[in-house]
Scaffold this motif. Structure first.
Motif, PDB file in Angstrom:
ATOM      1  N   GLU A 155       3.501   5.268  13.802  1.00 64.31           N
ATOM      2  CA  GLU A 155       3.306   4.190  12.902  1.00 64.31           C
ATOM      3  C   GLU A 155       1.925   4.656  12.480  1.00 64.31           C
ATOM      4  O   GLU A 155       1.142   5.001  13.057  1.00 64.31           O
ATOM      5  CB  GLU A 155       3.077   3.031  13.808  1.00 64.31           C
ATOM      6  CG  GLU A 155       4.550   2.290  14.357  1.00 64.31           C
ATOM      7  CD  GLU A 155       4.306   0.969  15.159  1.00 64.31           C
ATOM      8  OE1 GLU A 155       3.478   0.215  14.525  1.00 64.31           O
ATOM      9  OE2 GLU A 155       4.735   1.020  16.298  1.00 64.31           O
TER      10      GLU A 155
ATOM     11  N   VAL B 270      10.693  -2.342   9.375  1.00 62.48           N
ATOM     12  CA  VAL B 270      10.664  -1.658  10.457  1.00 62.48           C
ATOM     13  C   VAL B 270      11.985  -1.782  11.465  1.00 62.48           C
ATOM     14  O   VAL B 270      12.140  -0.620  12.017  1.00 62.48           O
ATOM     15  CB  VAL B 270       9.449  -2.091  11.163  1.00 62.48           C
ATOM     16  CG1 VAL B 270       9.822  -3.497  11.793  1.00 62.48           C
ATOM     17  CG2 VAL B 270       9.456  -1.566  12.769  1.00 62.48           C
TER      18      VAL B 270
ATOM     19  N   ASP C 153       0.832  -1.234   0.012  1.00 58.74           N
ATOM     20  CA  ASP C 153      -0.147  -0.243   0.159  1.00 58.74           C
ATOM     21  C   ASP C 153       0.833   1.202  -0.190  1.00 58.74           C
ATOM     22  O   ASP C 153       1.941   1.348   0.435  1.00 58.74           O
ATOM     23  CB  ASP C 153      -0.903  -0.040   1.250  1.00 58.74           C
ATOM     24  CG  ASP C 153      -1.966  -0.994   1.381  1.00 58.74           C
ATOM     25  OD1 ASP C 153      -2.156  -1.484   0.021  1.00 58.74           O
ATOM     26  OD2 ASP C 153      -2.295  -1.423   2.279  1.00 58.74           O
TER      27      ASP C 153
ATOM     28  N   ASP D   6      -1.015   2.939   9.694  1.00 62.34           N
ATOM     29  CA  ASP D   6      -1.194   1.804   8.321  1.00 62.34           C
ATOM     30  C   ASP D   6      -0.278   0.942   8.135  1.00 62.34           C
ATOM     31  O   ASP D   6       0.138   0.500   6.992  1.00 62.34           O
ATOM     32  CB  ASP D   6      -1.881   2.623   7.315  1.00 62.34           C
ATOM     33  CG  ASP D   6      -3.039   3.413   7.505  1.00 62.34           C
ATOM     34  OD1 ASP D   6      -3.537   3.390   8.352  1.00 62.34           O
ATOM     35  OD2 ASP D   6      -3.365   4.223   6.487  1.00 62.34           O
ATOM     36  N   GLU D   7       0.340   0.207   9.066  1.00 62.40           N
ATOM     37  CA  GLU D   7       1.464  -0.689   8.901  1.00 62.40           C
ATOM     38  C   GLU D   7       2.662  -0.077   8.186  1.00 62.40           C
ATOM     39  O   GLU D   7       3.516  -0.853   8.081  1.00 62.40           O
ATOM     40  CB  GLU D   7       0.917  -1.930   8.095  1.00 62.40           C
ATOM     41  CG  GLU D   7      -0.221  -2.550   8.648  1.00 62.40           C
ATOM     42  CD  GLU D   7      -0.582  -3.755   7.974  1.00 62.40           C
ATOM     43  OE1 GLU D   7       0.025  -3.943   6.606  1.00 62.40           O
ATOM     44  OE2 GLU D   7      -1.265  -4.614   8.307  1.00 62.40           O
ATOM     45  N   TRP D   8       2.830   1.331   8.386  1.00 61.45           N
ATOM     46  CA  TRP D   8       4.074   1.764   7.984  1.00 61.45           C
ATOM     47  C   TRP D   8       4.728   2.349   9.386  1.00 61.45           C
ATOM     48  O   TRP D   8       3.745   2.911  10.470  1.00 61.45           O
ATOM     49  CB  TRP D   8       3.788   3.093   6.971  1.00 61.45           C
ATOM     50  CG  TRP D   8       3.515   2.593   5.704  1.00 61.45           C
ATOM     51  CD1 TRP D   8       2.344   2.298   5.223  1.00 61.45           C
ATOM     52  CD2 TRP D   8       4.368   2.442   4.453  1.00 61.45           C
ATOM     53  NE1 TRP D   8       2.488   1.989   3.947  1.00 61.45           N
ATOM     54  CE2 TRP D   8       3.695   2.075   3.446  1.00 61.45           C
ATOM     55  CE3 TRP D   8       5.726   2.796   4.350  1.00 61.45           C
ATOM     56  CZ2 TRP D   8       4.090   2.073   2.345  1.00 61.45           C
ATOM     57  CZ3 TRP D   8       6.205   2.846   3.189  1.00 61.45           C
ATOM     58  CH2 TRP D   8       5.510   2.283   1.950  1.00 61.45           C
ATOM     59  N   ARG D   9       5.953   2.436   9.308  1.00 62.77           N
ATOM     60  CA  ARG D   9       6.555   3.334  10.210  1.00 62.77           C
ATOM     61  C   ARG D   9       7.212   4.822   9.646  1.00 62.77           C
ATOM     62  O   ARG D   9       7.567   4.607   8.567  1.00 62.77           O
ATOM     63  CB  ARG D   9       7.753   2.402  10.950  1.00 62.77           C
ATOM     64  CG  ARG D   9       8.360   3.220  11.914  1.00 62.77           C
ATOM     65  CD  ARG D   9       7.940   2.578  13.474  1.00 62.77           C
ATOM     66  NE  ARG D   9       8.489   3.503  14.667  1.00 62.77           N
ATOM     67  CZ  ARG D   9       8.467   3.010  15.803  1.00 62.77           C
ATOM     68  NH1 ARG D   9       7.913   1.557  16.165  1.00 62.77           N
ATOM     69  NH2 ARG D   9       8.966   3.589  16.770  1.00 62.77           N
TER      70      ARG D   9
ATOM     71  N   PRO E 269       8.132   0.729   5.334  1.00 60.20           N
ATOM     72  CA  PRO E 269       6.996  -0.270   5.028  1.00 60.20           C
ATOM     73  C   PRO E 269       7.193  -1.295   6.341  1.00 60.20           C
ATOM     74  O   PRO E 269       8.392  -1.478   7.112  1.00 60.20           O
ATOM     75  CB  PRO E 269       7.148  -1.212   3.975  1.00 60.20           C
ATOM     76  CG  PRO E 269       8.491  -0.721   3.361  1.00 60.20           C
ATOM     77  CD  PRO E 269       8.882   0.515   3.872  1.00 60.20           C
ATOM     78  N   ALA E 270       6.293  -2.295   6.529  1.00 62.53           N
ATOM     79  CA  ALA E 270       6.361  -3.235   7.701  1.00 62.53           C
ATOM     80  C   ALA E 270       7.717  -4.104   7.712  1.00 62.53           C
ATOM     81  O   ALA E 270       8.208  -4.153   8.939  1.00 62.53           O
ATOM     82  CB  ALA E 270       5.058  -3.969   7.726  1.00 62.53           C
ATOM     83  N   ASP E 271       7.898  -4.302   6.559  1.00 60.15           N
ATOM     84  CA  ASP E 271       9.332  -5.304   6.374  1.00 60.15           C
ATOM     85  C   ASP E 271      10.637  -4.593   6.865  1.00 60.15           C
ATOM     86  O   ASP E 271      11.519  -5.078   6.893  1.00 60.15           O
ATOM     87  CB  ASP E 271       9.220  -5.663   5.085  1.00 60.15           C
ATOM     88  CG  ASP E 271       8.327  -6.720   4.370  1.00 60.15           C
ATOM     89  OD1 ASP E 271       7.515  -7.253   5.528  1.00 60.15           O
ATOM     90  OD2 ASP E 271       7.801  -7.229   3.220  1.00 60.15           O
TER      91      ASP E 271
END
Length: 288
Positions: free
Chosen positions: A76, A47, A2, A78-81, A43-45
């Motif tokens: 944080e 973090v 996203d 929507d799954e983003w940092r 993105p989440a991957d």
């Protein structure tokens, strides 16, 4: 993946009225917010990279003679940092480089060497890896598959085990490493070419000081061993220490670097006199 909700992040930080402009380059989404701020998204991957950058920037705030991005906010969404930072003064080195004389470049390398010495003197935060020797051992066990997967020719790949066996990397105390000191991450005054800033600490690590000079030799001095000499003297090396043993250690770290791509470097950097790793060490890393 996203799209990062940049408008929502700016609103959360009280910046909804400022203009936002994405930077065109970079491995992660980065946005200029107004004239003085930068918003970087992970993105989440990634973090862990966000946490690394936060730790490094916190440790470095005000510690160097040049600016590093000061953290103004983080969170944080929507799954983003994301990390909100102050924008650095000056221009990036690729912008300034064409206008610089040989003397300007020599002076800059001396100053950058001193800057890296300052960086390495900052007490390192709790960064990966916890055990440097174990990290190197792991890289050594993976290096053949790593370089093969990136297309390194067999005649080069076959030399790696013996070359690494012959290089003594010692057991130095770990320091705070940037690990990717390249032109895009160095900012200078556009008129005087004095360094003004250093950014992009997402790949920072704790490790041996000389690991730092792998990216320096490949990307910053790019095989120009005269400029590398000036940087290393500025760092604090004695002239007598700028020898073939040092060159071999720096090539060993280049081969073992977690982002190493020796096949690509052989296409980009000056060719050695003979197709051997010791010759390559001399051509890229023996200061002259």
């Amino acid at each position: 993946m996203d799209t990062f909700p940049v408008a929502a992040a700016c609103a959360r930080e009280g910046l909804a009225d400022l203009p936002v402009q994405p930077f065109p380059t970079g491995s992660l989404p980065v946005f200029a917010v107004g004239d003085a701020l930068v918003l970087k998204a992970y993105p989440a991957d990634d973090v862990d990279e966000a946490l690394t950058e936060l730790a490094a920037l916190t440790a470095l705030d005000g510690a160097l003679d040049v600016a590093t991005p000061r953290v103004e906010g983080e969170g944080e969404l929507d799954e983003w940092r994301y990390v909100l930072m102050r924008r650095l003064p000056g221009v990036d080195l690729p912008t300034a480089w064409p206008a610089m004389s040989t003397s300007d470049r020599v002076c800059l390398m001396r100053r950058l060497g001193g800057l890296l010495a300052q960086l390495h003197a900052v007490p390192p935060p709790d960064l990966w890896p916890a055990d440097w020797s174990r990290f190197l051992s792991g890289r050594r066990s993976e290096v053949m598959a790593h370089q093969s997967g990136l297309g390194l020719a067999e005649d080069w790949r076959a030399q790696i085990p013996e070359f690494l066996d012959d290089v003594d990397l010692g057991d130095p105390d770990p320091v705070l490493l940037h690990t990717e000191v390249m032109p895009e991450h160095v900012f200078v005054d556009p008129d005087t070419f004095v360094p003004t800033g250093l950014l992009d600490f997402e790949p920072a690590m704790r490790g041996a000081p000389e690991y730092e000079f792998s990216a320096v030799g490949v990307f910053l001095t790019a095989g120009d061993t005269g400029l590398l000499r000036e940087l290393l003297l500025g760092y604090g090396y004695d002239a007598a220490e700028l020898d073939e043993d040092l060159a071999r250690r720096l090539l060993a770290y280049t081969v073992l670097h977690r982002y190493s791509n020796l096949s690509s470097y052989l296409q980009l950097l000056p060719a050695p006199d003979t197709p051997t790793l010791p010759s390559l060490a001399r051509r890229w890393f023996l200061p002259t």
